[in-house]
Design a protein around this motif. Sequence first.
Motif, short mmCIF file in Angstrom:
data_model
loop_
_atom_site.label_atom_id
_atom_site.label_comp_id
_atom_site.label_asym_id
_atom_site.label_seq_id
_atom_site.Cartn_x
_atom_site.Cartn_y
_atom_site.Cartn_z
N SER A 1 0.82 -1.21 0.00
CA SER A 1 0.00 0.00 0.00
C SER A 1 0.85 1.26 0.00
O SER A 1 0.47 2.27 -0.60
N TYR A 2 2.02 1.21 0.62
CA TYR A 2 2.89 2.39 0.68
C TYR A 2 3.88 2.47 -0.48
O TYR A 2 4.22 3.57 -0.94
N PHE A 3 4.35 1.34 -0.96
CA PHE A 3 5.47 1.36 -1.90
C PHE A 3 5.09 1.01 -3.33
O PHE A 3 5.94 1.07 -4.22
N SER A 4 3.83 0.66 -3.59
CA SER A 4 3.39 0.43 -4.96
C SER A 4 2.79 1.71 -5.52
O SER A 4 2.09 2.44 -4.82
N THR A 5 3.04 1.96 -6.79
CA THR A 5 2.55 3.17 -7.42
C THR A 5 1.05 3.12 -7.70
O THR A 5 0.38 4.15 -7.75
N ASN A 6 0.49 1.94 -7.90
CA ASN A 6 -0.92 1.81 -8.26
C ASN A 6 -1.45 0.48 -7.75
O ASN A 6 -1.14 -0.58 -8.33
N HIS B 1 -3.63 -13.56 -0.26
CA HIS B 1 -4.86 -14.35 -0.14
C HIS B 1 -4.58 -15.83 0.13
O HIS B 1 -5.37 -16.49 0.82
N GLU B 2 -3.48 -16.34 -0.38
CA GLU B 2 -3.11 -17.72 -0.06
C GLU B 2 -2.86 -17.87 1.44
O GLU B 2 -3.35 -18.82 2.07
N THR C 1 -16.55 -6.69 -5.59
CA THR C 1 -17.45 -7.85 -5.43
C THR C 1 -16.96 -8.73 -4.29
O THR C 1 -17.73 -9.09 -3.39
N ASN C 2 -15.68 -9.07 -4.32
CA ASN C 2 -15.12 -9.90 -3.26
C ASN C 2 -14.92 -9.11 -1.97
O ASN C 2 -15.05 -9.67 -0.88
N ALA C 3 -14.59 -7.83 -2.08
CA ALA C 3 -14.42 -7.02 -0.87
C ALA C 3 -15.70 -7.01 -0.05
O ALA C 3 -15.68 -7.16 1.19
N ALA D 1 -7.87 -6.07 1.38
CA ALA D 1 -7.02 -6.31 0.21
C ALA D 1 -7.83 -6.22 -1.09
O ALA D 1 -7.38 -5.62 -2.07
N PHE D 2 -9.01 -6.81 -1.10
CA PHE D 2 -9.85 -6.72 -2.32
C PHE D 2 -10.28 -5.28 -2.58
O PHE D 2 -10.36 -4.86 -3.74
N ALA D 3 -10.56 -4.51 -1.53
CA ALA D 3 -10.93 -3.11 -1.72
C ALA D 3 -9.77 -2.32 -2.29
O ALA D 3 -9.94 -1.49 -3.19
#
Length: 531
Positions: A160-165, A201-202, A243-245, A235-237
């Motif tokens: 969440s902090y280090f990914s651009t998108n 998710h695993e 849908t899964n969130a 995570a899904f959100a």
Amino acid sequence: MSNSNNKKMKKIINAVILVSSLFLVSCRNDLLEPYTPGSLEEEEALTTSNDISLVMNSAYLLLTDRTESVFASVFTDEVGIGYANGGQGITTEYIFFMNSGQSSPIRLWNETYFALARINRVLSYVDKITPVNTTDARRIANLKAQALTVRAYCHLKLMSYFSTNLKDENAPAAVLANRVFLLEEKQNPRATNGEFYSFIHEDLNNAISIFTNNSIAFVNIYANINFARGLKARAFAYKGDYTNAEIWADTVITSSGLTLATQDEYRKLFFNDTQPENSEVIFKFKRTNNQNSQANNLHNGWCSIRPNLAGSPFYEVGRSLHNLLNPNNLRDSLIRTLPDVRANVIIAPSSVVDPNYATSPDYRNSDRLIINKHGGVESGTQTAATTANNGFNNDIKVMRLSEMYMIKAEARTAAGDLAGAALAVKTLLDARFSTPQMVPAFTNATQAWREILKQRRIEFAYEGYRYIDLKRLGTLAGVGIDRDPADYSSSSANYPAGNPSNLPMSSYKWTLPIPQDEINVNKVIQQNPGY
């Protein structure tokens, strides 16, 4: 000394080293080894459920840092500069200065990976332990499920902090810590978001299966089945898979046995942690008396001594946030009568509220809005005992039931069901206000996103959410950082007027830099754009 005694002593020494190494993480050499807290003869040190429990507890301890909560509040719009500010933040986060050598990204990165190093040791050895009885077998299973859940939490936090998108599966996330790294394994590239989501998710699916099959009771100071399910919703959100969130948010809402806190219980969440077990909190990091110091207490991220007018606050409630909570500028003890309980949790009753703050020639001193949340005592009624001991040491809430209702509101908005989104928001508001609230009227999705972001801003203030919330929802809502111009007046801080009062949502700074300490030893890692 006999050979057996030698082995026993070595095992004790190694276990002590494993736990005491927690206190060495600030050493510069240790920062160059993000996955290796020490070379141990672990086959001898980790042979019982007690050994594994010690390592798991050490991982929890590493994650009880206040960096996330303080950084999110200062970098965005939760705080203004306090009247007792001694230079904190005014040349860095508060003016959006960010680079790979700053403490916030370094601490978020390193401490999360130090925790992952311990968690992976738990998972490497937990299946090798022979239980002494059925109770011990259940404890071992519980520890494994906890480790899987917290490992997923750590990876989602890093991404969440280090990914651009967060919605782009091909975007780089961070280094996937899916095993114990050897000392010589320093060259580790970043995995993609898709690989991170799959791994998260695993782990959560495996954890949920273990929690379920072993009928492990819910205890909110340990990673638990409700937290694992809630992390799937989160995570899904983040990914935009609503849908899964919504499926997983609904699962927590309907099957956790938890309820939204009443107004009285909500105060206790952030003042003395005496609310009922089924009230609101899905998972929290338990704080101990040994951690009760200015170096560890959460509220000391915003004040030097304690959260009241005389407690030397170097950050205060941001004026725009205050205006959402107290639009009529009620003063002093009247703050306690505001209908939204979140207002008198956030704004300390010792605050000095200047209704003419916008034109005040000395705003910094005439308008003193003290942060009350995480204060350790309710309504500023500190006794000599609590004052001497720096106030109560509040537990750090990692996930609350209110987040599940907000995720449901997001999911309904994404599905085009604005009425459903409004009902989810109303459910939360009814619990926070003294009287039932009107159903919000949304005429378009942008309005719904804006109200959701507004309620998340109020509900999770000073809990570390705002930076990520703006990153993922700001563009949808058509809003960004919301600071009152008074917080940038020349009298409000020790810097000239005219510094940036906002950060465009298009800025690269909505992604943190990979720390320079990591780049120095990991030559194959990719830095984020702009740094």
